[in-house]
Design a protein around this motif. Sequence first.
Motif: not given
Length: 174
Positions: A57, A60-62, A74-80, A82
């Motif tokens: 967390h 920045g991975f939620h 783990w990835s961010t919502p837009r997969d930008s 990882r």
Amino acid sequence: MNEKVAVPRIGAVRLGSVGLAVVAALSLAGCGGVQVDSPKDASGEKPCDLVPEQTVHELGFHLGGKESAGACTWSTPRDSVRLEVGVVADRSLQDFQDAAEEYSDFGELTIGGHPAVRANSGDPKADGTCELVVAADADQAVSAKSKIPSGATADPCELAERALDAAVPSWPAA
């Protein structure tokens, strides 16, 4: 005249001792080769448990990680951005060190008090990707691969290093 000649026997004994020492040294050199002062065993952990949830967390991975092929991603919502972490199958840190010339970006470092390497085929900052490998013990390595948008000002190796730095102390002792 049945004389015993002591010199050849002494020489043979000495030569035998030297030979044993050489064999022992070569045998030890083939056993992982990397000194790990406080060995860990990450192999029993589920891949998504290799990095503490709080660290995930903080990085920045939620969203929860997705497990596949012995690793967790783990990835961010837009997969930008990882992050993929997993135990490296059938390779020790020594194997990466022995293949250093195969990587255009290679360096040795310490992560979480354990020996580690940067092992990348390209330029991490330009490509936006980085792989770091840390020795859990002499024969076991854990990899963290990070990806950020290429051209971003952040260093993708920093993301992988922060994840592993927090992860290593959380693994059980070997």
